[in-house]
Design a protein around this motif. Structure first.
Motif, PDB file in Angstrom:
ATOM      1  N   LEU A   1       1.390  -3.552 -11.382  1.00  0.00           N
ATOM      2  CA  LEU A   1       1.203  -2.940 -10.075  1.00  0.00           C
ATOM      3  C   LEU A   1       1.585  -3.846  -8.921  1.00  0.00           C
ATOM      4  CD1 LEU A   1      -2.065  -0.953 -10.702  1.00  0.00           C
ATOM      5  CD2 LEU A   1       0.112   0.003 -10.016  1.00  0.00           C
ATOM      6  N   ASN A   2       1.607  -5.161  -9.143  1.00  0.00           N
ATOM      7  CA  ASN A   2       2.026  -6.035  -8.056  1.00  0.00           C
ATOM      8  C   ASN A   2       3.466  -5.768  -7.643  1.00  0.00           C
ATOM      9  OD1 ASN A   2      -0.026  -7.640  -6.988  1.00  0.00           O
ATOM     10  ND2 ASN A   2      -0.050  -8.959  -8.793  1.00  0.00           N
ATOM     11  N   CYS A   3       4.233  -5.166  -8.559  1.00  0.00           N
ATOM     12  CA  CYS A   3       5.627  -4.843  -8.253  1.00  0.00           C
ATOM     13  C   CYS A   3       5.772  -3.407  -7.747  1.00  0.00           C
ATOM     14  CB  CYS A   3       6.499  -5.032  -9.501  1.00  0.00           C
ATOM     15  SG  CYS A   3       6.451  -6.725 -10.146  1.00  0.00           S
ATOM     16  N   HIS A   4       4.667  -2.676  -7.700  1.00  0.00           N
ATOM     17  CA  HIS A   4       4.727  -1.282  -7.270  1.00  0.00           C
ATOM     18  C   HIS A   4       4.712  -1.228  -5.751  1.00  0.00           C
ATOM     19  CE1 HIS A   4       3.216   2.921  -6.783  1.00  0.00           C
ATOM     20  NE2 HIS A   4       4.053   3.096  -7.775  1.00  0.00           N
ATOM     21  N   PRO A   5       5.667  -0.535  -5.120  1.00  0.00           N
ATOM     22  CA  PRO A   5       5.726  -0.487  -3.655  1.00  0.00           C
ATOM     23  C   PRO A   5       4.416   0.014  -3.058  1.00  0.00           C
ATOM     24  CG  PRO A   5       7.694   0.512  -4.622  1.00  0.00           C
ATOM     25  CD  PRO A   5       6.744   0.260  -5.749  1.00  0.00           C
ATOM     26  N   GLY A   6       3.932  -0.705  -2.064  1.00  0.00           N
ATOM     27  CA  GLY A   6       2.738  -0.269  -1.364  1.00  0.00           C
ATOM     28  C   GLY A   6       1.431  -0.598  -2.041  1.00  0.00           C
ATOM     29  N   PHE A   7       1.481  -1.356  -3.165  1.00  0.00           N
ATOM     30  CA  PHE A   7       0.250  -1.704  -3.884  1.00  0.00           C
ATOM     31  C   PHE A   7       0.191  -3.215  -4.015  1.00  0.00           C
ATOM     32  CE2 PHE A   7      -2.989  -2.181  -6.914  1.00  0.00           C
ATOM     33  CZ  PHE A   7      -3.619  -0.967  -7.152  1.00  0.00           C
ATOM     34  N   SER A   8      -0.943  -3.796  -3.626  1.00  0.00           N
ATOM     35  CA  SER A   8      -1.095  -5.247  -3.768  1.00  0.00           C
ATOM     36  C   SER A   8      -2.504  -5.581  -4.227  1.00  0.00           C
ATOM     37  CB  SER A   8      -0.799  -5.947  -2.437  1.00  0.00           C
ATOM     38  OG  SER A   8      -1.708  -5.540  -1.432  1.00  0.00           O
ATOM     39  N   PHE A   9      -2.627  -6.754  -4.864  1.00  0.00           N
ATOM     40  CA  PHE A   9      -3.915  -7.278  -5.297  1.00  0.00           C
ATOM     41  C   PHE A   9      -4.292  -8.467  -4.425  1.00  0.00           C
ATOM     42  CE2 PHE A   9      -2.966  -4.941  -9.128  1.00  0.00           C
ATOM     43  CZ  PHE A   9      -4.204  -4.602  -9.650  1.00  0.00           C
ATOM     44  N   ARG A  10      -5.582  -8.563  -4.095  1.00  0.00           N
ATOM     45  CA  ARG A  10      -6.127  -9.751  -3.448  1.00  0.00           C
ATOM     46  C   ARG A  10      -7.382 -10.142  -4.208  1.00  0.00           C
ATOM     47  NH1 ARG A  10      -4.804 -10.409   1.939  1.00  0.00           N
ATOM     48  NH2 ARG A  10      -5.829 -12.435   1.732  1.00  0.00           N
TER      49      ARG A  10
END
Length: 481
Positions: free
Chosen positions: A54-63
């Motif tokens: 999902l880190n490579c999915h546009p508009g989705f990020s992890f923190r």
């Protein structure tokens, strides 16, 4: 300056049963075009592994943020409240920074937080709308909301010489079947000032001040309890089962956001060697056994379950995760008769894709801890249950399974081989077995209707997204700087 697009931050409690459904909701919102940030503790972030791409999915990020505990803290079983307390002690500035600074990305315009998480005051101070996600079910949440009534009526703490099977009267709608034994486990305290009881009651009351409340369920399954809840929390969304909705969205969009079906994203390595074993079994002949991600057993309890399964006459698939036992030395020597019986009709694994196993035609019953995720997955798959709840909301869920929905049996507070064997046989082949199968099949169909186009869960999901978009207009970059 251009208006900020809707950007949702999701923050689950750092436990698998909370992370899993909230990650599914995060994926759904991302697939529906919202910007999404998924916030976890550093410990959880490591356990998520590759983040399912999902880190490579546009508009989705992890923190991620530290939870303030030492690296060797178990963060499971009876210690999980220590994690929540430690997170609550974190500096408010840390949460504020996450909301207002995203390294050049659009600022957060709405937060969806696990109802137990310490986030309300920060969001209110920054005028960022906050929606609560209740990862348990409406039936248990309503009992949580009634905690002050229970205390005021003198029903908790339990009086001297109490009978655990006596009905409680201070949870409207449940007067005819809810016993002291079925109240959430935090009600089994000696003083009303007990810190865990007070913390849960306080967190539950805070939920009434959020902009909305989300449940991973279908509206028709919990209609009576939802009616009570909405008298206090009028903006309530039922958007489940989320894994079913996610599967449908993945198919319709051709998404490459990772496999949606797993109940444990990266938590433990799933052992697929059990699938050929299941393929070789007759339809509805196998008892699937799993006590979730937090339950711990003593060695005597493990052996009682094992003897009960070995003696019941049915084949069984049992998930024995690495930290299931209280003792650090593991199961120890296994009696010869158990080893032989397991070799003949059992299959032991450390972890599985639970949705896949429950959906297998060989599975005829589920011996479960009655966590909400497991309950919803079993209902969706049409599998009746034998319930052995461990703590918190599981006590209420198991009572609904046995007495309200009538799709299983409840053996809470009992752990002996005779009871295990008797209840397994009751669900697999007893007089009520066909009735339980019919009932759970009916509920399964009801849940499918909820997630179909035009169903209540799809309607509530559309409303949630529409409301998030409207909330984003309330929060501009200038206001959160």
């Amino acid at each position: 300056m251009a208006a900020a697009p809707p950007h949702v931050l999701l923050f689950p409690a750092p436990l698998l049963g909370h992370v899993s459904p909230m990650l599914k909701l995060a994926k759904v919102l991302s697939l529906r075009g919202l910007l999404v940030t998924f916030l976890t503790t550093e410990h959880v972030h490591r356990r998520l592994g590759a983040d399912e791409g999902l880190n490579c999915h546009p508009g989705f990020s992890f923190r991620s943020i530290p939870d303030g505990l030492p690296a060797d803290h178990p963060r499971s079983g009876g210690q999980f409240m220590e994690v929540i307390t430690s997170l609550a002690a974190q500096s408010p500035e840390r949460y504020r920074d996450l909301l207002v600074s995203h390294h050049g990305q659009w600022p957060v315009t709405c937060a969806i937080v696990d109802w137990v998480m310490p986030f309300t005051a920060v969001g209110k101070r920054l005028e960022i709308p906050v929606i609560a996600f209740r990862t348990g079910g409406p039936c248990s949440f309503w009992t949580y909301l009634c905690t002050p009534r229970l205390i005021e009526a003198g029903e908790i703490p339990f009086p001297v010489g109490y009978d655990m099977d006596e009905l409680v009267r201070s949870v409207p709608g449940m007067e005819g079947f809810l016993r002291r034994r079925d109240l959430p486990s935090f009600c089994r305290v000696k003083e009303s000032s007990d810190p865990i009881l007070q913390a849960i009651a306080s967190a539950t009351q805070r939920t009434t001040h959020y902009r909305g409340l989300i449940f991973n369920t279908g509206e028709t399954l919990d209609a009576a309890e939802l009616a009570h809840i909405m008298s206090t929390c009028p903006v309530t969304y039922t958007v489940g089962p989320l894994d079913t909705i996610l599967c449908a969205l993945d198919r319709s969009t051709g998404s490459a956001a990772g496999p949606p079906s797993s109940s444990s994203p990266g938590w433990w390595r799933e052992d697929r060697t059990c699938m050929p074993w299941l393929d070789a079994q007759s339809p509805k002949s196998v008892v699937y056994v799993s006590f979730g991600s937090l339950t711990v057993l003593s060695r005597p309890q493990l052996l009682e379950f094992w003897h009960g399964l070995a003696n019941c006459g049915h084949r069984f698939l049992w998930v024995i995760r690495p930290d299931l036992l209280e003792e650090m030395d593991g199961a120890g020597d296994i009696p010869v008769e158990l080893a032989e019986a397991t070799k003949e009709k059992g299959c032991l694994v450390e972890w599985v894709d639970q949705r896949e196993v429950l959906g297998h035609p060989a599975v005829g019953a589920f011996l479960t801890h009655s966590g909400w995720n497991s309950t919803i997955e079993a209902i969706s798959a049409g599998v009746p249950m034998i319930c052995w709840p461990f703590f918190f909301d599981q006590m209420v869920n198991s009572r609904f399974i046995s007495e309200v929905w009538r799709i299983g049996v409840d053996m809470k507070d009992t752990c002996d081989r005779a009871t295990v064997g008797r209840m397994v046989n009751e669900v697999m082949e007893g007089e009520r077995a066909d009735e339980m199968r019919r009932n759970v099949a009916g509920l399964s169909e009801m849940m499918r209707e909820c997630v179909d186009e035009g169903g209540s869960s799809r309607i509530h999901l559309d409303q949630l997204i529409e409301d998030i978009r409207a909330m984003s207009l309330e929060t501009s970059p200038a206001e959160t700087a």
